[in-house]
Design an enzyme around this catalytic site. Structure first.
Site, PDB file in Angstrom:
ATOM      1  CE  LYS A   1      -3.874  -2.315   2.055  1.00  0.00           C
ATOM      2  NZ  LYS A   1      -4.725  -2.680   3.461  1.00  0.00           N
TER       3      LYS A   1
ATOM      4  CD  GLN B   1      -3.634  -4.399   6.304  1.00  0.00           C
ATOM      5  OE1 GLN B   1      -3.710  -3.304   5.513  1.00  0.00           O
ATOM      6  NE2 GLN B   1      -3.873  -5.526   5.897  1.00  0.00           N
TER       7      GLN B   1
ATOM      8  CG  ASP C   1      -9.737   0.160   4.976  1.00  0.00           C
ATOM      9  OD1 ASP C   1      -9.788  -0.230   3.974  1.00  0.00           O
ATOM     10  OD2 ASP C   1      -9.039   0.205   6.194  1.00  0.00           O
TER      11      ASP C   1
HETATM   12  N1  GUN Z   1      -7.293  -6.638   6.102  1.00  0.00           N
HETATM   13  C1  GUN Z   1      -7.648  -7.298   5.013  1.00  0.00           C
HETATM   14  N2  GUN Z   1      -8.364  -6.424   3.854  1.00  0.00           N
HETATM   15  C2  GUN Z   1      -8.295  -5.025   4.562  1.00  0.00           C
HETATM   16  C3  GUN Z   1      -8.855  -3.967   4.008  1.00  0.00           C
HETATM   17  O1  GUN Z   1      -9.230  -3.869   2.978  1.00  0.00           O
HETATM   18  N3  GUN Z   1      -8.338  -3.099   4.800  1.00  0.00           N
HETATM   19  C4  GUN Z   1      -7.813  -3.252   6.019  1.00  0.00           C
HETATM   20  N4  GUN Z   1      -7.600  -1.913   6.972  1.00  0.00           N
HETATM   21  N5  GUN Z   1      -7.355  -4.133   6.470  1.00  0.00           N
HETATM   22  C5  GUN Z   1      -7.729  -5.216   5.758  1.00  0.00           C
END
Ligand code: GUN
Length: 292
Positions: free
Chosen positions: A53, A97, A120
């Site tokens: 990311k 995350q 998100d």
């Molecule tokens: N863990 C797995 N997928 C995601 C996501 O799209 N966002 C976040 N913050 N954590 C994740």
């Protein structure tokens, strides 16, 4: 018949080119889009996702901030960091995350993020806005799936869409987005009585259960668009999806591979959400230029 295989890397690269152009324009106007990412603990997969990311941000000409904490950190420290980032006008997106260590109340952490920076789309306010058909931020993976379906010209209105999986991150928001496009939506899950009965009716089949190769070719309607959101690690270390690709591609009309399908689009839509957030801030600062 063999399905068309949708190349998520190529599609993603095309979308990211457009995002980089918009990011550069914003930067020239004095606002550099900035995403802050918080990682708690030492989950290997999460560390890889966060690294990807951050790297994607830099490549698209956006800023990124990364905060990594050990798994035994006091939750108060994380809440304090979120409060600081909420108040920082230079930060446009905040992402924690998931999954968080068990000691954390994940819902409380997600609620602590300012809804205006919740790229998100997991904050209750943003979930509510999505359900009401007026989304502020669309959760990245379902957002990416919709972009892929639309770019392929898959017929949505009136289509039977079946989602396998009911998570807050994928299944539930996916259902809302397909419903908004006038699909007839069915959500299946671990307690569904006859899964194959439902999947065989699907014109659009979204697999998001997290079980390796559980959707096989005999469970798919000929010609269906099959979108595989699963990422599972096999005994030999290789990644595979929730769909058994080899048998499914002989039946489906369109299919996404794993890896190289939906995965890259999740990060792409995270960049898109961060950019949209920064564009909103820029438009608020310069209202006279907002309609240019
Ligand atoms: N863990 C797995 N997928 C995601 C996501 O799209 N966002 C976040 N913050 N954590 C994740």
């Amino acid at each position: 018949m063999t399905a068309k295989i949708l190349d998520g890397n190529a599609f993603s690269a095309k979308v990211r080119e457009g995002l980089a152009v918009r990011a550069a324009a914003l930067k020239a106007a004095g606002v550099t889009p900035c995403l802050a990412v918080i990682l708690v603990g030492d989950d290997a997969a999460s560390a890889v996702y966060v690294r990807n990311k951050v790297a994607a941000c830099e490549k698209a000409g956006m800023r990124s901030l990364k905060f990594v904490y050990p798994s035994d950190i006091e939750p108060a420290v994380v809440f304090a960091k979120i409060a600081e980032l909420n108040a920082d006008p230079g930060v446009h997106g905040i992402l924690v995350q998931l999954p968080l260590p068990k000691r954390f109340d994940s819902d409380a952490v997600l609620e602590a993020i300012s809804p205006e920076k919740d790229v998100d789309g997991f904050h209750a306010e943003n979930v509510g806005a999505l359900v009401q058909g007026n989304p502020r931020f669309i959760p990245c993976t379902p957002y990416g799936v919709m972009e892929m379906l639309k770019s392929e010209g898959v017929k949505l209105a009136g289509a039977e869409a079946v989602i396998v999986g009911r998570s807050n991150i994928v299944g539930k928001p996916m259902a809302m987005l397909l419903l908004a496009e006038s699909c007839t939506v069915t959500v299946c899950h671990s307690r569904t009585a006859d899964l194959a009965f439902h999947t065989r009716r699907a014109d659009i089949l979204i697999a998001a259960v997290g079980r390796a190769k559980m959707i096989t070719g005999d469970m798919i309607k000929p010609g269906a668009a099959v979108i595989d959101v699963g990422i599972n690690r096999q005994a030999d270390g290789k990644l595979c999806g929730d769909v058994d690709f080899e048998s499914a591609k002989e039946v489906a009309g369109l299919i996404t591979p794993v890896p190289g399908g939906v995965g890259p689009m999740t990060i792409t839509m995270l960049l898109a959400n961060t950019l949209e957030s920064a564009e909103r801030v820029a438009a608020e600062r310069q209202p006279e230029k907002a309609h240019k």
